[in-house]
Write a protein that holds these residues in place. Structure first.
Motif, PDB file in Angstrom:
ATOM      1  N   THR A  85       0.810  -1.287   0.031  1.00  0.00           N
ATOM      2  CA  THR A  85      -0.054   0.053   0.008  1.00  0.00           C
ATOM      3  C   THR A  85       0.837   1.385  -0.059  1.00  0.00           C
ATOM      4  OG1 THR A  85      -0.152   0.122   2.454  1.00  0.00           O
ATOM      5  CG2 THR A  85      -1.766  -1.130   1.246  1.00  0.00           C
ATOM      6  N   ALA A  86       0.328   2.386  -0.407  1.00  0.00           N
ATOM      7  CA  ALA A  86       0.952   3.697  -0.248  1.00  0.00           C
ATOM      8  C   ALA A  86       1.474   3.900   0.928  1.00  0.00           C
ATOM      9  CB  ALA A  86       0.358   4.790  -0.878  1.00  0.00           C
ATOM     10  N   GLU A  87       0.640   3.456   2.022  1.00  0.00           N
ATOM     11  CA  GLU A  87       0.959   3.897   3.570  1.00  0.00           C
ATOM     12  C   GLU A  87       2.228   3.144   4.049  1.00  0.00           C
ATOM     13  OE1 GLU A  87      -3.014   5.001   2.400  1.00  0.00           O
ATOM     14  OE2 GLU A  87      -2.349   3.022   2.251  1.00  0.00           O
ATOM     15  N   ALA A  88       2.281   1.758   3.635  1.00  0.00           N
ATOM     16  CA  ALA A  88       3.277   0.859   3.934  1.00  0.00           C
ATOM     17  C   ALA A  88       4.721   1.394   3.343  1.00  0.00           C
ATOM     18  CB  ALA A  88       2.770  -0.544   3.499  1.00  0.00           C
ATOM     19  N   GLU A  89       4.539   1.733   2.169  1.00  0.00           N
ATOM     20  CA  GLU A  89       5.598   2.162   1.466  1.00  0.00           C
ATOM     21  C   GLU A  89       5.987   3.731   1.986  1.00  0.00           C
ATOM     22  OE1 GLU A  89       6.030   2.790  -3.362  1.00  0.00           O
ATOM     23  OE2 GLU A  89       5.193   4.594  -2.470  1.00  0.00           O
ATOM     24  N   GLU A  90       5.051   4.573   2.405  1.00  0.00           N
ATOM     25  CA  GLU A  90       5.806   5.686   3.132  1.00  0.00           C
ATOM     26  C   GLU A  90       6.191   5.555   4.486  1.00  0.00           C
ATOM     27  OE1 GLU A  90       6.631   9.320   3.911  1.00  0.00           O
ATOM     28  OE2 GLU A  90       5.877   8.683   2.014  1.00  0.00           O
ATOM     29  N   ALA A  91       5.794   4.443   5.174  1.00  0.00           N
ATOM     30  CA  ALA A  91       6.366   4.097   6.545  1.00  0.00           C
ATOM     31  C   ALA A  91       7.865   3.586   6.407  1.00  0.00           C
ATOM     32  CB  ALA A  91       5.385   2.984   7.196  1.00  0.00           C
TER      33      ALA A  91
END
Length: 586
Positions: free
Chosen positions: A516-522
């Protein structure tokens, strides 16, 4: 003034060494940085080992495409095969498997990491290396053995370069095109094209005017007779250290052109005892690999199973390849202790030069004046004695910014012309520049999104492997994960992780593996928070490929706690539901 105390350094001695290191660095820094090199092209990069076979373009479908036939690609192919993937297509620009070890066949080539931990899948193939530090041909033969063991020749395309990858949202597959007219579909893509594949040359005025014979160490011309010839070897890094003693034995006269001397420590290579090999029990290689990795990244083990130049200098490697640090002391105290340990080691290496090389002026030119990990350390028992030969001349180019020019018959340094019949470039490869990063392999994901556009503000991945918007696409390498001097160990863990994801997708009937974009950003945030700050260390270093020829990157994209912690993080992530977040059934 020269430091005289072997184990302790006065403030005056410390400042003297720091000043000398800066002086030597400043002699060698060039304002153009990496632009002092050019990408090799044309005849000098033609494959001299395997004849290119003409074939019809391929138009079909495979389950997985692996780009790169070096150890990264081989490990990915082997692990995917073990995960139950039937159709695997391997693609490589060389004429066979081996990657760097396919290309590097110069006399004296060998690995500087012990073979029992460097050569992967030894137990799976049923092989114990013959030498502690294996020669290149033994390593290349092992790469071929892996490919045969896991049936990776079946669909392989050699002398082939992938020119584009494009995702099809409707079919949930990639379309790959190549420079041989191939166009085929695949569900999964693993990119392991490596960063030690594209040879580089110095951008010397007149290099194309030289009328004698030239070749690069990665395209060794075994048919050229060196006997009776005046030969120049350009470069004294890892390749130069190994090949120069062999060229000296054959040439009428050898000129060695050096910009920066390497640190050359004891090699002490020897055959592996068959009696010892007979005592090995299942799991022996993993035990040795883990032991070595723990030690060289600053961890502690009850016994050093490898006990060599790498494990003996583990604390010095932390400046580039980070690992465990002692939390009970401050960063300032750690730097104090590290610097003095570094001084001691480099004094030892310089003392070895003085003891071996008979001519004092030549010995002074061969002494390395920089911190231990400013350049990749080298190991040889033959290199330094070579300069005691009357038919070998060392040409130091530090004060002229390298070789000044080449004419039809000579190599020029300043006002001095060195007439030679042959020039051998031991100038290495482009590093850190894969086809994806350079743009020579364009990748278009969901909705046609270009990967480099997605990465316009820096790499964006989960664990260094996959990016949001680019399903079923995996990267092998050091980007946004953790590296080691034993890179094959790192690649093995990465290949295992990718294969576990693919196997889980098959069990779940998932069509896409995508963070996900969130996992990538994290994860990007994790890298930003944990990446080691070694900019100041690299800025003080002599120029080389570690620091972008004196222009270190201000942003580090590696996982600071090191590979041991990173590998455990991956195992924990897989075991504790991490894969739930990347599996897509629609």
């Amino acid at each position: 003034m020269f430091p005289t105390t072997p184990h302790r350094y006065t403030p005056e001695e410390v400042e003297w060494l720091r000043s000398r290191y800066r002086q030597e660095r400043d002699r060698r820094i060039r304002p153009e940085g990496n632009a002092q090199y050019q990408r090799a092209s044309g005849e000098i990069v033609t494959d001299p080992y395997t004849e290119r076979a003409e074939r019809a373009p391929v138009h079909d479908r495979v389950e997985a495409l692996v780009i790169g036939g070096g150890f990264g690609g081989l490990l990915a192919g082997a692990r995917l095969r073990q995960a139950g993937v039937g159709d695997i297509r391997m693609v490589d620009e060389g004429g066979d498997f081996g990657g760097t070890w396919y290309w590097n066949r110069y006399p004296g080539v060998q690995c500087d990491v012990e073979a029992t931990v460097y050569m992967p899948l030894l137990e799976e193939v049923g092989y114990v290396p013959k030498w502690r530090y294996a020669p290149g041909e033994e390593i290349r033969a092992h790469a071929v053995a892996i490919a045969k063991q896991f049936d990776l020749y079946a669909d392989a395309l050699f002398h082939t370069r992938v020119t584009e990858l494009r995702w099809d949202d409707e079919t949930a597959e990639w379309t790959a095109t190549t420079d041989r007219g191939d166009e085929f579909r695949t569900r999964y893509v693993v990119i392991s094209s490596g960063t030690l594949a594209q040879p580089k040359l110095p951008a010397v005025p007149g290099i194309d005017d030289f009328a004698g014979h030239t070749f690069h160490t990665s395209r060794w011309d075994a048919g050229y007779e060196l006997a009776g010839k005046r030969v120049a070897v350009v470069g004294t890094g890892a390749s130069g250290i190994q090949v120069i003693p062999h060229v000296a034995e054959q040439a009428q006269h050898l000129y060695v052109f050096q910009r920066t001397p390497s640190s050359v420590d004891v090699r002490d290579n020897r055959p592996i005892d068959p009696a010892w090999a007979a005592t090995l029990k299942p799991g022996w290689q993993r035990e040795r690999m883990e032991n070595f990795l723990t030690l060289v990244t600053g961890g502690h083990v009850p016994e050093d199973l490898i006990d060599d130049g790498w494990t003996a200098t583990a604390n010095l490697q932390r400046q580039i390849l980070t690992g465990t640090v002692d939390p009970t002391i401050s960063a300032e105290e750690r730097e104090y202790l590290d610097e003095r340990a570094d001084f001691r080691k480099m004094d030892e290496i310089r003392a070895r030069v003085a003891a071996v090389v008979e001519d004092p002026a030549t010995a002074e030119k061969l002494k390395p004046w920089y911190r231990y990990m400013c350049k990749r350390p080298t190991f040889s028992d033959d290199y330094l004695p070579t300069f005691n030969r009357p038919d070998v001349t060392l040409v130091d180019t530090a004060d002229t910014g390298g070789i000044t020019a080449m004419t039809s018959s000579s190599v020029v340094v300043g006002d001095q012309h060195y007439e030679v019949d042959c020039v051998i470039f031991a100038t290495g490869f482009e590093t850190g520049i894969s086809g994806v990063v350079s743009g020579t392999l364009p990748v278009h994901g969901r909705g046609g999104l270009p990967l480099l556009g997605h990465w316009r503000n820096g790499p964006r991945t989960l664990h260094g492997f996959a990016s949001h918007g680019f399903p079923n696409l995996f990267h092998l390498g050091s980007l946004q994960n953790a590296a080691s001097v034993n890179f094959t160990h790192v690649l093995q863990e990465q290949a295992t992780h990718i294969a576990e994801l693919v196997a889980e997708a098959a069990r779940r009937g998932a069509h896409r593996i995508e963070p996900t974009a969130e996992a990538e950003e994290a994860w990007v945030a994790t890298i930003r928070e944990t990446a080691p700050d070694n900019y100041n260390f690299q800025a003080e270093c002599t120029p080389g490929y570690y620091n972008g020829e004196g222009r270190p990157r201000p942003v580090n994209n590696s996982f600071g706690p090191g590979p041991v912690v990173f590998h455990e993080l991956l195992r924990t992530w897989r075991a504790n539901g991490g894969m739930d977040d990347v599996m897509r059934t629609a």
